[in-house]
Design an enzyme around this catalytic site. Structure first.
Site, PDB file in Angstrom:
ATOM      1  CG  ASP A  47      -8.075  11.347 -23.142  1.00 20.71           C
ATOM      2  OD1 ASP A  47      -7.125  10.680 -23.043  1.00 20.71           O
ATOM      3  OD2 ASP A  47      -9.307  10.920 -22.864  1.00 20.71           O
TER       4      ASP A  47
ATOM      5  CE1 TYR B 150      -4.438   0.860  -0.240  1.00 19.63           C
ATOM      6  CE2 TYR B 150      -4.376  -1.079   0.810  1.00 19.63           C
ATOM      7  CZ  TYR B 150      -4.907  -0.318  -0.214  1.00 19.63           C
ATOM      8  OH  TYR B 150      -6.329  -0.408  -0.280  1.00 19.63           O
TER       9      TYR B 150
ATOM     10  NE  ARG C  84      -5.592  -2.799 -19.912  1.00 20.41           N
ATOM     11  CZ  ARG C  84      -5.815  -2.591 -21.360  1.00 20.41           C
ATOM     12  NH1 ARG C  84      -5.209  -3.242 -22.045  1.00 20.41           N
ATOM     13  NH2 ARG C  84      -6.744  -1.723 -21.575  1.00 20.41           N
TER      14      ARG C  84
ATOM     15  CB  THR D 219      -4.050   4.785 -21.859  1.00 19.05           C
ATOM     16  OG1 THR D 219      -3.871   5.215 -23.244  1.00 19.05           O
ATOM     17  CG2 THR D 219      -5.397   4.959 -21.521  1.00 19.05           C
TER      18      THR D 219
ATOM     19  CD  GLU E 206      -4.741   6.342   1.114  1.00 19.38           C
ATOM     20  OE1 GLU E 206      -5.022   7.268   1.869  1.00 19.38           O
ATOM     21  OE2 GLU E 206      -5.532   5.327   1.000  1.00 19.38           O
TER      22      GLU E 206
ATOM     23  CE  LYS F 294      -6.320   4.378 -24.905  1.00 16.80           C
ATOM     24  NZ  LYS F 294      -7.356   3.203 -24.758  1.00 16.80           N
TER      25      LYS F 294
HETATM   26  N1  PLP Z   1      -9.425   8.356 -23.160  1.00 16.76           N
HETATM   27  C1  PLP Z   1      -9.343   7.849 -24.506  1.00 16.76           C
HETATM   28  C2  PLP Z   1      -9.507   8.940 -25.556  1.00 16.76           C
HETATM   29  C3  PLP Z   1      -9.723   6.631 -24.804  1.00 16.76           C
HETATM   30  O1  PLP Z   1      -9.481   6.031 -26.185  1.00 16.76           O
HETATM   31  C4  PLP Z   1      -9.782   5.561 -23.732  1.00 16.76           C
HETATM   32  C5  PLP Z   1      -9.924   4.235 -24.231  1.00 16.76           C
HETATM   33  O2  PLP Z   1     -10.136   3.457 -25.294  1.00 16.76           O
HETATM   34  C6  PLP Z   1      -9.596   6.211 -22.352  1.00 16.76           C
HETATM   35  C7  PLP Z   1      -9.592   7.216 -22.188  1.00 16.76           C
HETATM   36  C8  PLP Z   1      -9.869   4.969 -21.417  1.00 16.76           C
HETATM   37  O3  PLP Z   1      -8.668   4.433 -21.151  1.00 16.76           O
HETATM   38  P1  PLP Z   1      -8.787   3.035 -20.033  1.00 16.76           P
HETATM   39  O4  PLP Z   1      -9.495   2.013 -20.779  1.00 16.76           O
HETATM   40  O5  PLP Z   1      -7.461   2.886 -19.767  1.00 16.76           O
HETATM   41  O6  PLP Z   1      -9.451   3.650 -18.864  1.00 16.76           O
END
Ligand code: PLP
Length: 508
Positions: free
Chosen positions: A270, A93, A308, A299, A95, A302
């Site tokens: 994002d 843990y 992940r 993320t 935190e 990808k």
């Molecule tokens: N943001 C975007 C633009 C995505 O395409 C995705 C997933 O495909 C996510 C967030 C979510 O990612 P996660 O599945 O790791 O939560």
């Protein structure tokens, strides 16, 4: 021994004697690669407790090796990244943040968390990196929380003259809660390629914020910045979210920031899908979100090719709020995944990663050109990034769902996706999204992309819409002659045979 070039490094693998190759007999332990020995030993330990899990892990490697993986959001992490995740860091843990934990005994977690954050800052040129989010959705939640804390909570505390939220009177607290619920977000519409977490009603973000969408110009399919500007002026959102899951072109983040500044909104990007292209310096200048946005989420699994997970990059103004992501919106950090993030980010800082990122885009372009040459209609007429969206309804008379299933029958893994103003809606859709990060990791290049375009076109030309059990037209069912599916599966397998996945790993 054989020298095999693979995406992460040149690895030395033992040459299997022909008879071992035919019968899949295990190699002697002296001649196994380090990775094979490690994975075999690890699986033996798992097998002794729950053999079905060990079997599923082995089967997953087999399936991934056999599949022509064109899912734009998937990749193959390196053995070093995968191995960094499977260990006792998982038991800890932690935190809090580096040096400021709510638990004792975190010095090794501090090491990996700061390594991951330092690599991320260097790689992306960011002022601050927070590597605890467990996924992309969690990273977005941290960003929403941080912006609300900075722009709604902090001014209220200051105005009332208290330091903490717990010091507010009941009536001031009620007022603040109402203010939290009264904020606005402007995000890219789902059918233009936006993501559910960018303020859409089914997601918590749509329940937290009053949302408006921006989209693309129907004539070109490209982002319409002037329409966005007009909506922003009229709607005056607290947050403008840029970034996408299925937009095949570049986004100009300098212009997005200009619009955000004009209406006093925070620009959040994002970059989950294209983080690898930013890390690999394919997206630079106006197309690199980091210098332009106050906060960037991503993320790590990808195009960035890590474990992940998620990550938040931000400027100094949001650093303190972002660092409180756990426990405000996140569960305890996953130290084993942060260790793997540190490994993957170290890999992404190597010069080879730039070459990889460029090849992702070159491959996407080659695939798009191969499809268009064969008559397919692509949304926006091509691609500038790692993904392409085929309009399968107008090109082949299929729904996305039918096309996805016909391709899967033929050993080609893709996913259906809505296209702008999709006549088939978000469930059946009219689009198929294809991406090149995973196959580029396997080493496939432009010539193979043209071959894949031929396979996709052959399947989609041969497939037809099916009918329901009662004989009515169906958007879900498809018909594809088994001999076509078999022929394409064989050709796909032949193509992949030249590009072994995890060549250093032999599970016997
Ligand atoms: N943001 C975007 C633009 C995505 O395409 C995705 C997933 O495909 C996510 C967030 C979510 O990612 P996660 O599945 O790791 O939560």
């Amino acid at each position: 021994m054989n020298e095999v070039p693979c995406a992460w490094a040149t690895v030395t693998v033992p040459t299997r004697p022909p008879e071992a190759r035919m019968t899949q007999q295990p190699l002697s332990s002296e001649s196994l690669s380090r990775e094979s020995t490690a994975y075999r030993a690890a699986l033996d330990v798992v097998r002794a407790v729950e053999p079905r899990v060990a079997e599923a892990i082995g089967q997953e490697l087999h399936d991934q090796r056999e599949m022509l993986k064109l899912i734009a959001s998937e990749n193959y992490a390196s053995p070093a990244t995968l191995l960094a995740m499977g260990n006792w860091f998982s038991d800890k843990y932690a935190e809090g943040t580096v040096g400021r934990r709510f638990y004792a005994g975190c010095r090794n977690v501090d090491t990996v968390e700061s390594l991951a954050a330092d690599h991320a800052k260097e790689l992306f040129g960011a002022r601050h990196a927070y590597v605890q989010p467990h996924s992309g959705i969690d990273a977005n939640l941290v960003a929403f929380w941080a912006i609300l804390a900075q722009r709604v909570e902090a001014p209220t505390l200051e105005r009332v003259g208290v330091r903490q939220i717990n010091d507010l009177s009941e009536s001031d607290w009620a007022e603040l809660r109402a203010a939290f619920g009264n904020q606005r977000m402007l995000g890219m519409s789902l059918d233009a390629g936006g993501h559910l977490t960018h303020g859409f009603r089914p997601n918590i973000s749509g329940k937290m914020f009053e949302q408006r969408s921006y989209g693309t110009d129907p004539a070109t399919g490209l982002l319409d910045y002037e329409a966005l500007r007009a909506t922003a002026r009229e709607f005056r959102p607290l947050i403008i979210v840029a970034g996408y899951s299925a937009y095949p072109r570049l986004v100009n983040f300098r212009v997005m920031r200009e619009i955000a500044d004009e209406v006093d909104a925070t620009l959040m990007v994002d970059m989950a899908h294209f983080a690898g292209l930013v890390a690999g310096k394919v997206l630079t200048g106006d197309f690199d979100p980091v210098p332009h946005a106050q906060i960037v989420t991503t993320t790590t699994h990808k195009s960035l090719r890590g474990p992940r997970g998620g990550m938040v990059l931000c400027d100094d103004s949001l650093r303190d709020q972002v660092d409180r992501g756990c426990p405000m919106v996140l569960g305890g950090p996953l130290p084993h995944v942060m260790a793997a993030k540190a490994v993957a980010l170290a890999e992404a800082r190597r010069p080879e990663f730039r070459d990889y990122a460029q090849r992702i885009v070159d491959n996407a372009r080659a695939l798009a050109e191969g499809l268009m040459r064969r008559g397919a209609t692509l949304v926006t007429g091509g691609t500038d990034n790692h993904l392409t969206l085929i309009d399968v309804a107008s090109s082949y008379g299929l729904t996305g769902r039918q096309a996805e299933a016909a391709l899967l029958d033929s050993g080609i893994v893709t996913n259906r996706n809505a296209i702008p103003s999709d006549p088939n809606g978000a469930w059946y859709t009219s689009g198929i999204r294809i991406g090149t990060p995973a196959l580029t990791t396997r080493g496939l290049g432009a010539a193979e992309m043209d071959e894949i375009a031929a396979l996709i076109d052959r399947v989609l030309t041969a497939a037809e819409p099916g009918t329901t059990a009662k004989g009515a037209p169906s958007k879900a069912q498809h018909v594809l002659e088994p001999k076509v599916a078999e022929e394409i599966s064989r050709r796909a397998a032949d193509l992949l045979a030249g590009f072994p996945l995890y060549p250093s790993i032999d599970l016997g």
